[in-house]
Design an enzyme around this catalytic site. Structure first.
Site, PDB file in Angstrom:
ATOM      1  N   PRO A   1      35.971  38.790  41.946  1.00 48.45           N
ATOM      2  CA  PRO A   1      36.145  38.299  43.307  1.00 48.45           C
ATOM      3  C   PRO A   1      36.875  39.263  44.233  1.00 48.45           C
ATOM      4  O   PRO A   1      37.762  40.008  43.821  1.00 48.45           O
ATOM      5  CB  PRO A   1      36.974  37.017  43.119  1.00 48.45           C
ATOM      6  CG  PRO A   1      37.693  37.226  41.837  1.00 48.45           C
ATOM      7  CD  PRO A   1      36.747  38.008  40.980  1.00 48.45           C
ATOM      8  N   ASN A   2      36.454  39.213  45.458  1.00 46.25           N
ATOM      9  CA  ASN A   2      37.036  39.939  46.590  1.00 46.25           C
ATOM     10  C   ASN A   2      36.738  41.434  46.597  1.00 46.25           C
ATOM     11  O   ASN A   2      37.101  42.115  47.558  1.00 46.25           O
ATOM     12  CB  ASN A   2      38.550  39.689  46.710  1.00 46.25           C
ATOM     13  CG  ASN A   2      38.843  38.239  46.979  1.00 46.25           C
ATOM     14  OD1 ASN A   2      38.261  37.642  47.864  1.00 46.25           O
ATOM     15  ND2 ASN A   2      39.732  37.652  46.186  1.00 46.25           N
TER      16      ASN A   2
ATOM     17  N   ARG B   1      40.079  44.784  52.939  1.00 42.94           N
ATOM     18  CA  ARG B   1      41.191  44.004  52.387  1.00 42.94           C
ATOM     19  C   ARG B   1      42.294  44.911  51.865  1.00 42.94           C
ATOM     20  O   ARG B   1      42.063  45.709  50.965  1.00 42.94           O
ATOM     21  CB  ARG B   1      40.664  43.119  51.258  1.00 42.94           C
ATOM     22  CG  ARG B   1      41.724  42.313  50.558  1.00 42.94           C
ATOM     23  CD  ARG B   1      41.090  41.450  49.449  1.00 42.94           C
ATOM     24  NE  ARG B   1      42.146  40.916  48.616  1.00 42.94           N
ATOM     25  CZ  ARG B   1      42.302  41.219  47.341  1.00 42.94           C
ATOM     26  NH1 ARG B   1      41.486  42.040  46.729  1.00 42.94           N
ATOM     27  NH2 ARG B   1      43.297  40.682  46.654  1.00 42.94           N
TER      28      ARG B   1
ATOM     29  N   TYR C   1      44.253  49.121  48.097  1.00 43.38           N
ATOM     30  CA  TYR C   1      42.957  49.402  47.503  1.00 43.38           C
ATOM     31  C   TYR C   1      42.237  50.593  48.121  1.00 43.38           C
ATOM     32  O   TYR C   1      41.183  50.987  47.621  1.00 43.38           O
ATOM     33  CB  TYR C   1      42.062  48.157  47.600  1.00 43.38           C
ATOM     34  CG  TYR C   1      42.652  46.964  46.893  1.00 43.38           C
ATOM     35  CD1 TYR C   1      42.686  46.910  45.505  1.00 43.38           C
ATOM     36  CD2 TYR C   1      43.190  45.902  47.605  1.00 43.38           C
ATOM     37  CE1 TYR C   1      43.236  45.818  44.842  1.00 43.38           C
ATOM     38  CE2 TYR C   1      43.743  44.812  46.955  1.00 43.38           C
ATOM     39  CZ  TYR C   1      43.766  44.776  45.579  1.00 43.38           C
ATOM     40  OH  TYR C   1      44.320  43.701  44.926  1.00 43.38           O
TER      41      TYR C   1
ATOM     42  N   ASN D   1      35.639  45.097  36.198  1.00 40.59           N
ATOM     43  CA  ASN D   1      36.804  44.910  37.038  1.00 40.59           C
ATOM     44  C   ASN D   1      36.849  43.413  37.306  1.00 40.59           C
ATOM     45  O   ASN D   1      36.165  42.919  38.205  1.00 40.59           O
ATOM     46  CB  ASN D   1      36.723  45.693  38.348  1.00 40.59           C
ATOM     47  CG  ASN D   1      37.971  45.551  39.187  1.00 40.59           C
ATOM     48  OD1 ASN D   1      38.736  44.614  39.027  1.00 40.59           O
ATOM     49  ND2 ASN D   1      38.165  46.489  40.104  1.00 40.59           N
TER      50      ASN D   1
ATOM     51  N   GLU E   1      38.125  47.757  30.775  1.00 41.46           N
ATOM     52  CA  GLU E   1      38.622  47.040  31.944  1.00 41.46           C
ATOM     53  C   GLU E   1      39.104  48.054  32.976  1.00 41.46           C
ATOM     54  O   GLU E   1      39.776  49.023  32.631  1.00 41.46           O
ATOM     55  CB  GLU E   1      39.792  46.139  31.519  1.00 41.46           C
ATOM     56  CG  GLU E   1      40.403  45.344  32.629  1.00 41.46           C
ATOM     57  CD  GLU E   1      41.555  44.461  32.155  1.00 41.46           C
ATOM     58  OE1 GLU E   1      41.997  43.636  32.959  1.00 41.46           O
ATOM     59  OE2 GLU E   1      42.012  44.606  31.005  1.00 41.46           O
TER      60      GLU E   1
ATOM     61  N   ARG F   1      52.689  46.211  40.625  1.00 44.11           N
ATOM     62  CA  ARG F   1      52.511  45.132  41.598  1.00 44.11           C
ATOM     63  C   ARG F   1      53.278  43.886  41.171  1.00 44.11           C
ATOM     64  O   ARG F   1      54.165  43.951  40.325  1.00 44.11           O
ATOM     65  CB  ARG F   1      51.015  44.868  41.759  1.00 44.11           C
ATOM     66  CG  ARG F   1      50.333  46.149  42.302  1.00 44.11           C
ATOM     67  CD  ARG F   1      48.943  45.965  42.779  1.00 44.11           C
ATOM     68  NE  ARG F   1      48.857  44.942  43.813  1.00 44.11           N
ATOM     69  CZ  ARG F   1      47.740  44.317  44.097  1.00 44.11           C
ATOM     70  NH1 ARG F   1      46.629  44.598  43.445  1.00 44.11           N
ATOM     71  NH2 ARG F   1      47.704  43.410  45.048  1.00 44.11           N
TER      72      ARG F   1
END
Length: 149
Positions: A12-13, A20, A25, A76, A100, A109
């Site tokens: 998602p996203n 975003r 990113y 991802n 991954e 983060r």
């Protein structure tokens, strides 16, 4: 001889890349990620199936479709990596090598991002290298496939 297929699955996203939180990113788009993957696949002589979804169920279904079809999965999982036991179960069930990838360094983060369920089943994890991480993941997967072949 048929080239091995590597599924490159995005959660998602990631369709919002470039818009975003570019401070986290970067400014690259999902189309840029796909181009990185296409170029790496050509160099490595592998085929890719590049997909993105915002739906957890759809991502789980795509993982399941890989069994008997793909030689490995580069994923991802985005936020689903931190929350989805269903995704973990699907990845266990396909019995394929998994790499991954995260564009940002999840360990620098928020604490809830430091753990991913996907890591429990992954052969390796690449994070914090931006979209170049996908090329490294495809290289690692091609090496795993060759070693297992």
């Amino acid at each position: 001889m048929k080239r091995p297929l590597i599924a490159v699955l995005n959660g998602p996203n990631l369709n919002m890349l470039g818009l975003r939180q570019p401070e986290i990113y970067g400014h690259a788009t999902l189309d840029d990620v796909e181009q990185v993957c296409i170029q790496a696949a050509e160099r490595l002589d592998v085929a890719i199936d590049f997909r993105q979804t915002n739906g957890e169920g759809e991502l789980v279904s795509w993982v399941q479709e890989c069994r008997g079809r793909a030689s490995g999965i580069v994923i991802n999982p985005a936020a689903y990596g931190h929350t989805s036991i269903a995704l973990l179960d699907a990845l266990h069930a396909v019995d394929l090598p998994i790499i991954e990838v995260h564009i940002s360094n999840i360990h620098r983060r928020e604490p809830f991002r430091h753990h991913t369920y996907v890591s429990q089943v992954a052969s390796g994890v690449i994070c914090g290298l931006g979209i170049r991480g996908y090329a490294h993941a495809l290289q690692a997967m091609a090496d795993i496939i060759e070693d297992e072949g």
